[in-house]
Design an enzyme around this catalytic site. Structure first.
Site, PDB file in Angstrom:
ATOM      1  CG  ASP A 134      -8.530   0.158   9.944  1.00  0.00           C
ATOM      2  OD1 ASP A 134      -9.294   1.052  10.305  1.00  0.00           O
ATOM      3  OD2 ASP A 134      -8.942  -0.964   9.601  1.00  0.00           O
TER       4      ASP A 134
ATOM      5  NE  ARG B 188      -2.170  -3.075  -4.113  1.00  0.00           N
ATOM      6  CZ  ARG B 188      -2.337  -3.190  -2.799  1.00  0.00           C
ATOM      7  NH1 ARG B 188      -2.254  -2.129  -2.036  1.00  0.00           N
ATOM      8  NH2 ARG B 188      -2.595  -4.361  -2.254  1.00  0.00           N
TER       9      ARG B 188
ATOM     10  CG  ASP C 181      -5.839  -3.502  -2.191  1.00  0.00           C
ATOM     11  OD1 ASP C 181      -5.524  -3.085  -1.058  1.00  0.00           O
ATOM     12  OD2 ASP C 181      -6.197  -4.675  -2.403  1.00  0.00           O
TER      13      ASP C 181
ATOM     14  CG  PHE D 246     -12.674   0.209   2.166  1.00  0.00           C
ATOM     15  CD1 PHE D 246     -11.780  -0.616   2.839  1.00  0.00           C
ATOM     16  CD2 PHE D 246     -12.620   0.251   0.782  1.00  0.00           C
ATOM     17  CE1 PHE D 246     -10.854  -1.386   2.149  1.00  0.00           C
ATOM     18  CE2 PHE D 246     -11.693  -0.520   0.080  1.00  0.00           C
ATOM     19  CZ  PHE D 246     -10.808  -1.337   0.768  1.00  0.00           C
ATOM     20  CB  VAL D 247      -9.948   5.478   1.688  1.00  0.00           C
ATOM     21  CG1 VAL D 247     -10.836   6.448   2.446  1.00  0.00           C
ATOM     22  CG2 VAL D 247      -8.822   4.981   2.582  1.00  0.00           C
TER      23      VAL D 247
ATOM     24  CD  GLU E 167       1.860   0.640   8.571  1.00  0.00           C
ATOM     25  OE1 GLU E 167       1.218   0.215   7.586  1.00  0.00           O
ATOM     26  OE2 GLU E 167       1.845   0.098   9.682  1.00  0.00           O
ATOM     27  CG  ASP E 168      -1.119   1.576   3.286  1.00  0.00           C
ATOM     28  OD1 ASP E 168      -0.875   1.287   4.482  1.00  0.00           O
ATOM     29  OD2 ASP E 168      -1.660   0.768   2.520  1.00  0.00           O
TER      30      ASP E 168
ATOM     31  N   GLY F 215       0.760  -1.248   0.000  1.00  0.00           N
ATOM     32  CA  GLY F 215       0.000   0.000   0.000  1.00  0.00           C
ATOM     33  C   GLY F 215       0.789   1.295   0.000  1.00  0.00           C
TER      34      GLY F 215
HETATM   35  P1  5GP Z   1      -4.442  -2.194  10.588  1.00  0.00           P
HETATM   36  O1  5GP Z   1      -3.496  -3.320  10.873  1.00  0.00           O
HETATM   37  O2  5GP Z   1      -3.989  -0.867  11.102  1.00  0.00           O
HETATM   38  O3  5GP Z   1      -5.863  -2.499  11.027  1.00  0.00           O
HETATM   39  O4  5GP Z   1      -4.599  -2.104   9.036  1.00  0.00           O
HETATM   40  C1  5GP Z   1      -3.602  -1.727   8.222  1.00  0.00           C
HETATM   41  C2  5GP Z   1      -3.771  -2.241   6.810  1.00  0.00           C
HETATM   42  O5  5GP Z   1      -5.135  -2.532   6.467  1.00  0.00           O
HETATM   43  C3  5GP Z   1      -3.331  -1.162   5.854  1.00  0.00           C
HETATM   44  O6  5GP Z   1      -1.942  -1.226   5.628  1.00  0.00           O
HETATM   45  C4  5GP Z   1      -4.167  -1.459   4.634  1.00  0.00           C
HETATM   46  O7  5GP Z   1      -3.528  -2.413   3.835  1.00  0.00           O
HETATM   47  C5  5GP Z   1      -5.448  -2.043   5.201  1.00  0.00           C
HETATM   48  N1  5GP Z   1      -6.505  -1.013   5.314  1.00  0.00           N
HETATM   49  C6  5GP Z   1      -6.981  -0.457   6.449  1.00  0.00           C
HETATM   50  N2  5GP Z   1      -7.939   0.450   6.189  1.00  0.00           N
HETATM   51  C7  5GP Z   1      -8.062   0.486   4.831  1.00  0.00           C
HETATM   52  C8  5GP Z   1      -8.896   1.248   3.932  1.00  0.00           C
HETATM   53  O8  5GP Z   1      -9.724   2.097   4.292  1.00  0.00           O
HETATM   54  N3  5GP Z   1      -8.723   0.991   2.595  1.00  0.00           N
HETATM   55  C9  5GP Z   1      -7.837   0.075   2.122  1.00  0.00           C
HETATM   56  N4  5GP Z   1      -7.761  -0.069   0.807  1.00  0.00           N
HETATM   57  N5  5GP Z   1      -7.036  -0.650   2.952  1.00  0.00           N
HETATM   58  C10 5GP Z   1      -7.147  -0.448   4.288  1.00  0.00           C
END
Ligand code: 5GP
Length: 178
Positions: free
Chosen positions: A106, A168, A162, A155-156, A102-103, A48
């Site tokens: 969440d 992407r 993606d 969700f973005v 990080e992208d 990402g």
């Molecule tokens: P976390 O471990 O913080 O819950 O999630 C991190 C990963 O979940 C991000 O690196 C990404 O790949 C995915 N993710 C979380 N939220 C989103 C979102 O809104 N859109 C997309 N496309 N991926 C997300």
């Protein structure tokens, strides 16, 4: 920008390419200031972060090195549950100042696991930079040092992020149209 369809879902424009660029430049300016005179190692978390990483690094004027990692998860034997493994990091990071790119953050699960794995390798410091951050979803206590933009719990898509592998390559960010 118009509403777009990716597979079975529709997404509406959310953050323009111009706004992304200005957030990225602001972050780069903070990092340039904070790491002046140092040689940090930027570690991008794939997939990402690739677009954010590329744009951010173009505005970094420090002497620095770069690397990319991926966090894989697999079911461990019997009771161990899900085990996370870091792939891609071949260099010695001991004594290095790490900036993890990080992208999106969440729940923070990914970030915390990466942090724990990297910490065991004895770097001098680890800071976290993320383009997007969802404070309502974040359930960890770890400080996030550099945040491009806080967003609500939606969700973005686009600019590296993606939906089922697609989207992407979009140069701006869209949000799920519900
Ligand atoms: P976390 O471990 O913080 O819950 O999630 C991190 C990963 O979940 C991000 O690196 C990404 O790949 C995915 N993710 C979380 N939220 C989103 C979102 O809104 N859109 C997309 N496309 N991926 C997300």
């Amino acid at each position: 920008m118009d509403i777009i369809t990716v597979k079975d879902k529709s997404f509406k424009p959310y953050i323009s390419a111009e706004e992304l660029q200005s957030s990225v430049e602001k972050l780069a300016a903070q990092i340039n200031h904070d790491y002046k005179g140092n040689t940090p190692l930027f570690i991008g978390v794939l997939n990402g972060s690739f677009m954010f990483f590329g744009d951010l690094l173009k505005s970094i004027n420090l002497e620095c090195t770069v690397s990319f990692v991926k966090l894989t998860s697999y079911e461990g034997v019997s009771t161990t549950g899900v085990v996370n493994e870091l792939i891609g990091l071949n260099e010695d990071i001991s004594g290095r100042d790490i900036i993890l790119i990080e992208d999106i953050v969440d729940t923070g699960n990914t970030l915390v696991k990466l942090y724990e794995i990297l910490e065991e390798k004895n770097p001098k410091s680890i800071k976290i930079a993320t383009l997007l951050y969802k404070p309502e979803a974040y359930n960890k206590s770890h400080n996030i040092d550099y945040v491009g933009k806080e967003i609500p719990n939606a969700f973005v898509l686009g600019y590296g992020l993606d939906y089922d592998g697609l989207g992407r390559n979009l140069s701006s960010i869209y949000v799920l149209n519900e």
